[in-house]
Design a protein around this motif. Sequence first.
Motif, PDB file in Angstrom:
ATOM      1  N   LYS A  25      25.487  82.104  30.005  1.00 22.22           N
ATOM      2  CA  LYS A  25      25.211  82.318  28.580  1.00 22.22           C
ATOM      3  C   LYS A  25      25.200  80.961  27.863  1.00 22.22           C
ATOM      4  O   LYS A  25      26.002  80.093  28.216  1.00 22.22           O
ATOM      5  CB  LYS A  25      26.295  83.213  27.971  1.00 22.22           C
ATOM      6  CG  LYS A  25      26.441  84.572  28.641  1.00 22.22           C
ATOM      7  CD  LYS A  25      27.675  85.308  28.123  1.00 22.22           C
ATOM      8  CE  LYS A  25      27.949  86.592  28.880  1.00 22.22           C
ATOM      9  NZ  LYS A  25      29.165  87.282  28.414  1.00 22.22           N
TER      10      LYS A  25
ATOM     11  N   ALA B  54      17.746  88.350  26.174  1.00 25.26           N
ATOM     12  CA  ALA B  54      17.430  89.307  27.236  1.00 25.26           C
ATOM     13  C   ALA B  54      16.618  90.481  26.709  1.00 25.26           C
ATOM     14  O   ALA B  54      15.858  91.108  27.455  1.00 25.26           O
ATOM     15  CB  ALA B  54      18.718  89.815  27.881  1.00 25.26           C
TER      16      ALA B  54
ATOM     17  N   LEU C 104      20.210  90.271  32.293  1.00 23.24           N
ATOM     18  CA  LEU C 104      19.050  90.794  33.014  1.00 23.24           C
ATOM     19  C   LEU C 104      19.445  91.239  34.414  1.00 23.24           C
ATOM     20  O   LEU C 104      18.975  92.267  34.910  1.00 23.24           O
ATOM     21  CB  LEU C 104      17.955  89.725  33.071  1.00 23.24           C
ATOM     22  CG  LEU C 104      17.315  89.368  31.729  1.00 23.24           C
ATOM     23  CD1 LEU C 104      16.422  88.146  31.886  1.00 23.24           C
ATOM     24  CD2 LEU C 104      16.523  90.539  31.176  1.00 23.24           C
ATOM     25  N   LEU C 105      20.318  90.467  35.059  1.00 22.81           N
ATOM     26  CA  LEU C 105      20.791  90.830  36.394  1.00 22.81           C
ATOM     27  C   LEU C 105      21.591  92.127  36.352  1.00 22.81           C
ATOM     28  O   LEU C 105      21.422  93.003  37.215  1.00 22.81           O
ATOM     29  CB  LEU C 105      21.643  89.692  36.965  1.00 22.81           C
ATOM     30  CG  LEU C 105      22.262  89.923  38.354  1.00 22.81           C
ATOM     31  CD1 LEU C 105      21.183  90.180  39.394  1.00 22.81           C
ATOM     32  CD2 LEU C 105      23.132  88.736  38.745  1.00 22.81           C
TER      33      LEU C 105
ATOM     34  N   ALA D  11      24.891  84.434  38.341  1.00 22.06           N
ATOM     35  CA  ALA D  11      23.642  84.128  37.642  1.00 22.06           C
ATOM     36  C   ALA D  11      23.357  82.633  37.715  1.00 22.06           C
ATOM     37  O   ALA D  11      24.268  81.805  37.642  1.00 22.06           O
ATOM     38  CB  ALA D  11      23.725  84.575  36.186  1.00 22.06           C
ATOM     39  N   ALA D  12      22.088  82.311  37.852  1.00 19.95           N
ATOM     40  CA  ALA D  12      21.695  80.907  37.982  1.00 19.95           C
ATOM     41  C   ALA D  12      22.061  80.116  36.730  1.00 19.95           C
ATOM     42  O   ALA D  12      22.479  78.961  36.810  1.00 19.95           O
ATOM     43  CB  ALA D  12      20.196  80.810  38.257  1.00 19.95           C
ATOM     44  N   ARG D  13      21.901  80.731  35.574  1.00 20.01           N
ATOM     45  CA  ARG D  13      22.234  80.082  34.309  1.00 20.01           C
ATOM     46  C   ARG D  13      23.209  80.961  33.542  1.00 20.01           C
ATOM     47  O   ARG D  13      23.066  82.174  33.516  1.00 20.01           O
ATOM     48  CB  ARG D  13      20.972  79.871  33.461  1.00 20.01           C
ATOM     49  CG  ARG D  13      19.919  78.971  34.105  1.00 20.01           C
ATOM     50  CD  ARG D  13      18.712  78.841  33.186  1.00 20.01           C
ATOM     51  NE  ARG D  13      18.080  80.139  32.923  1.00 20.01           N
ATOM     52  CZ  ARG D  13      17.186  80.363  31.960  1.00 20.01           C
ATOM     53  NH1 ARG D  13      16.851  79.379  31.143  1.00 20.01           N
ATOM     54  NH2 ARG D  13      16.656  81.568  31.816  1.00 20.01           N
TER      55      ARG D  13
ATOM     56  N   ALA E  65      21.880  81.613  28.119  1.00 18.47           N
ATOM     57  CA  ALA E  65      20.697  82.090  28.846  1.00 18.47           C
ATOM     58  C   ALA E  65      20.847  83.581  29.123  1.00 18.47           C
ATOM     59  O   ALA E  65      21.959  84.085  29.283  1.00 18.47           O
ATOM     60  CB  ALA E  65      20.531  81.314  30.147  1.00 18.47           C
TER      61      ALA E  65
ATOM     62  N   ASP F  84      20.083  85.345  31.783  1.00 18.70           N
ATOM     63  CA  ASP F  84      20.058  85.715  33.202  1.00 18.70           C
ATOM     64  C   ASP F  84      21.095  86.773  33.574  1.00 18.70           C
ATOM     65  O   ASP F  84      20.802  87.719  34.307  1.00 18.70           O
ATOM     66  CB  ASP F  84      20.282  84.476  34.067  1.00 18.70           C
ATOM     67  CG  ASP F  84      19.284  83.363  33.807  1.00 18.70           C
ATOM     68  OD1 ASP F  84      18.890  83.178  32.639  1.00 18.70           O
ATOM     69  OD2 ASP F  84      18.907  82.658  34.757  1.00 18.70           O
ATOM     70  N   CYS F  85      22.331  86.600  33.091  1.00 17.19           N
ATOM     71  CA  CYS F  85      23.415  87.491  33.505  1.00 17.19           C
ATOM     72  C   CYS F  85      23.177  88.922  33.037  1.00 17.19           C
ATOM     73  O   CYS F  85      23.430  89.883  33.791  1.00 17.19           O
ATOM     74  CB  CYS F  85      24.756  86.963  33.004  1.00 17.19           C
ATOM     75  SG  CYS F  85      24.814  86.620  31.225  1.00 17.19           S
TER      76      CYS F  85
END
Length: 206
Positions: free
Chosen positions: A125, A161, A132-133, A121-123, A127, A129-130
């Motif tokens: 926790k 998320a 959502l991915l 993930a780009a960012r 964030a 992102d992880c």
Amino acid sequence: MDGTILTSIASAERVWTAWALRHGLDVATFIPTIHGVQSVETIRRLGLPGVDPVAEAAEITRLEMDDVDDIAPIPGAAAFLASLPLDRWAVVTSAPRGLALRRLAAAGLPTPPLLIAAEDAARGKPAPDCFLLAADRLGVAIDECLVFEDAPAGIAAAEAAGADVMVLTATHRHPVETVHPRIAGYELMALDPADSDRLGFLPVAA
């Protein structure tokens, strides 16, 4: 993963305590900040002069991979994971992939069908992102996902998320303030036999 399906707190805190002492940090203040976030971010936010966060995080990971003797599963985690359909669950961790697989093996837990690690993930926790991915790769809407978390950064990531959250308290040293439901382990968690899309609690004998 850490604090959610297995406990590696003793291992992680041994490694990080030695690192903190080498850098003149107050251990009691620093150690609570390491949980649930990527190692590189933990080091980066300290802003230590002359310290390369990427290189230091890589060394931390190497040391953590060598220190797995007392890693253990959260109570009931192995049976609970074994009961889930393989295409319906994932591990989403702030640990690098190699360390995650090492700790899962040390705890006697299965390799997950889907593993989202720090590299993916780009960012990291807190964030979202992880998560959502993971939902995207599972082919499930995030608002239909239940995230099991223990650390504030992970809880915040799941909330951001849009997932439902279950807080694991097995490794908590102090009561946690949360609006989410809490469990100490997985002994009473199971798929609802009347509806395989739903999780529920097993009845407790009187």
